[in-house]
Write a protein that holds these residues in place. Structure first.
Motif, short mmCIF file in Angstrom:
data_model
loop_
_atom_site.label_atom_id
_atom_site.label_comp_id
_atom_site.label_asym_id
_atom_site.label_seq_id
_atom_site.Cartn_x
_atom_site.Cartn_y
_atom_site.Cartn_z
N SER A 3 0.83 -1.21 0.00
CA SER A 3 0.00 0.00 0.00
C SER A 3 0.86 1.26 0.00
CB SER A 3 -0.90 0.01 1.23
OG SER A 3 -1.58 1.23 1.34
N ARG A 4 0.48 2.22 -0.82
CA ARG A 4 1.11 3.55 -0.81
C ARG A 4 0.16 4.57 -0.22
NH1 ARG A 4 2.41 6.05 -5.65
NH2 ARG A 4 3.78 7.33 -4.42
N LEU A 5 -0.96 4.09 0.35
CA LEU A 5 -1.99 5.00 0.84
C LEU A 5 -1.48 5.96 1.90
CD1 LEU A 5 -5.06 2.62 1.00
CD2 LEU A 5 -4.67 4.49 -0.59
N ASN A 6 -0.73 5.45 2.86
CA ASN A 6 -0.25 6.32 3.93
C ASN A 6 0.60 7.46 3.37
OD1 ASN A 6 -0.35 6.77 6.77
ND2 ASN A 6 1.82 6.23 6.86
N GLU A 7 1.50 7.11 2.48
CA GLU A 7 2.37 8.11 1.84
C GLU A 7 1.54 9.14 1.07
OE1 GLU A 7 5.33 8.04 -2.04
OE2 GLU A 7 5.05 6.20 -0.90
N LEU A 8 0.56 8.67 0.30
CA LEU A 8 -0.26 9.57 -0.51
C LEU A 8 -1.16 10.45 0.36
CD1 LEU A 8 -1.20 7.04 -3.31
CD2 LEU A 8 0.27 9.04 -3.56
N ILE A 9 -1.68 9.89 1.46
CA ILE A 9 -2.51 10.68 2.37
C ILE A 9 -1.67 11.77 3.02
CG2 ILE A 9 -3.81 10.60 4.54
CD1 ILE A 9 -4.84 7.81 3.59
N GLU A 10 -0.46 11.43 3.45
CA GLU A 10 0.42 12.44 4.05
C GLU A 10 0.75 13.55 3.07
OE1 GLU A 10 3.87 10.66 5.81
OE2 GLU A 10 2.68 9.52 7.24
N GLN A 11 0.99 13.19 1.81
CA GLN A 11 1.30 14.19 0.79
C GLN A 11 0.09 15.10 0.52
OE1 GLN A 11 2.65 12.10 -2.69
NE2 GLN A 11 4.58 11.48 -1.75
N SER A 12 -1.11 14.55 0.66
CA SER A 12 -2.32 15.32 0.36
C SER A 12 -2.60 16.38 1.42
CB SER A 12 -3.53 14.39 0.26
OG SER A 12 -3.95 13.94 1.54
N TRP A 33 -6.87 -0.93 4.95
CA TRP A 33 -6.36 -0.75 3.58
C TRP A 33 -4.92 -0.28 3.61
CZ3 TRP A 33 -11.00 2.51 1.38
CH2 TRP A 33 -12.13 1.69 1.29
N ILE A 34 -4.63 0.67 4.49
CA ILE A 34 -3.28 1.22 4.60
C ILE A 34 -2.29 0.13 5.02
CG2 ILE A 34 -1.81 2.79 5.95
CD1 ILE A 34 -4.26 4.73 5.98
N ALA A 35 -2.71 -0.72 5.95
CA ALA A 35 -1.84 -1.78 6.47
C ALA A 35 -1.76 -2.99 5.54
CB ALA A 35 -2.34 -2.23 7.84
N GLY A 36 -2.61 -3.02 4.52
CA GLY A 36 -2.59 -4.14 3.59
C GLY A 36 -3.35 -5.36 4.07
N ARG A 37 -4.15 -5.20 5.14
CA ARG A 37 -4.95 -6.32 5.64
C ARG A 37 -6.15 -6.60 4.75
NH1 ARG A 37 -3.08 -3.96 10.52
NH2 ARG A 37 -4.82 -2.51 10.63
N SER A 38 -6.57 -5.57 4.02
CA SER A 38 -7.66 -5.72 3.04
C SER A 38 -7.46 -4.65 1.98
CB SER A 38 -9.03 -5.58 3.71
OG SER A 38 -9.18 -4.30 4.28
N LYS A 55 -3.68 8.28 -9.83
CA LYS A 55 -4.37 7.23 -10.56
C LYS A 55 -4.59 6.04 -9.63
CE LYS A 55 -2.19 8.46 -14.91
NZ LYS A 55 -1.27 8.01 -15.96
N VAL A 56 -5.59 5.24 -9.91
CA VAL A 56 -5.90 4.08 -9.07
C VAL A 56 -4.69 3.15 -8.95
CG1 VAL A 56 -7.35 2.02 -8.87
CG2 VAL A 56 -8.38 4.18 -9.55
N ASP A 57 -3.98 2.95 -10.04
CA ASP A 57 -2.84 2.03 -9.99
C ASP A 57 -1.66 2.58 -9.18
OD1 ASP A 57 -2.17 3.91 -11.92
OD2 ASP A 57 -1.25 2.44 -13.26
N GLU A 58 -1.71 3.85 -8.79
CA GLU A 58 -0.66 4.43 -7.95
C GLU A 58 -0.92 4.21 -6.45
OE1 GLU A 58 -0.17 8.54 -9.02
OE2 GLU A 58 0.08 8.06 -11.12
N LEU A 59 -2.10 3.70 -6.10
CA LEU A 59 -2.44 3.48 -4.71
C LEU A 59 -1.62 2.33 -4.10
CD1 LEU A 59 -6.32 3.79 -4.89
CD2 LEU A 59 -4.71 5.53 -4.11
N TYR A 60 -1.21 1.40 -4.95
CA TYR A 60 -0.45 0.23 -4.49
C TYR A 60 0.73 0.00 -5.41
CZ TYR A 60 -4.32 -0.82 -1.42
OH TYR A 60 -5.28 -0.74 -0.45
N GLU A 61 1.77 -0.63 -4.89
CA GLU A 61 2.90 -1.01 -5.74
C GLU A 61 3.14 -2.50 -5.54
OE1 GLU A 61 6.74 0.08 -3.00
OE2 GLU A 61 5.84 1.69 -4.16
N ARG A 62 3.69 -3.13 -6.57
CA ARG A 62 3.93 -4.58 -6.49
C ARG A 62 5.19 -4.88 -5.74
NH1 ARG A 62 1.42 -7.73 -11.21
NH2 ARG A 62 -0.21 -6.31 -11.77
#
Length: 62
Positions: A3-12, A33-38, A55-62
């Motif tokens: 998940s990149r959500l935490n990083e993106l939320i902080e940037q926002s 979602w942030i922790a990757g549990r779901s 973009k949606v595909d930027e929310l997560y990285e492989r």
């Protein structure tokens, strides 16, 4: 996927509580979602991407 959500939320500059409310989920669900549990369903992922200005595909990285 990581998940990149935490990083993106902080940037926002938004509070996680605000993001959760705008997306229509509980803060606990957002934390999962942030922790990757779901993962967010597609409709919620699009709302997240719109709020976080990415973009949606930027929310997560492989």
């Amino acid at each position: 996927m990581k998940s990149r959500l935490n990083e993106l939320i902080e940037q926002s500059g938004y509070l996680k509580k605000y993001i959760a409310k705008e997306v229509g989920v509980t803060p606990t669900q957002l934390s999962n979602w942030i922790a990757g549990r779901s993962y967010p369903p597609l409709d919620k992922a699009y709302k997240l991407a719109e709020l976080l200005n990415c973009k949606v595909d930027e929310l997560y990285e492989r």
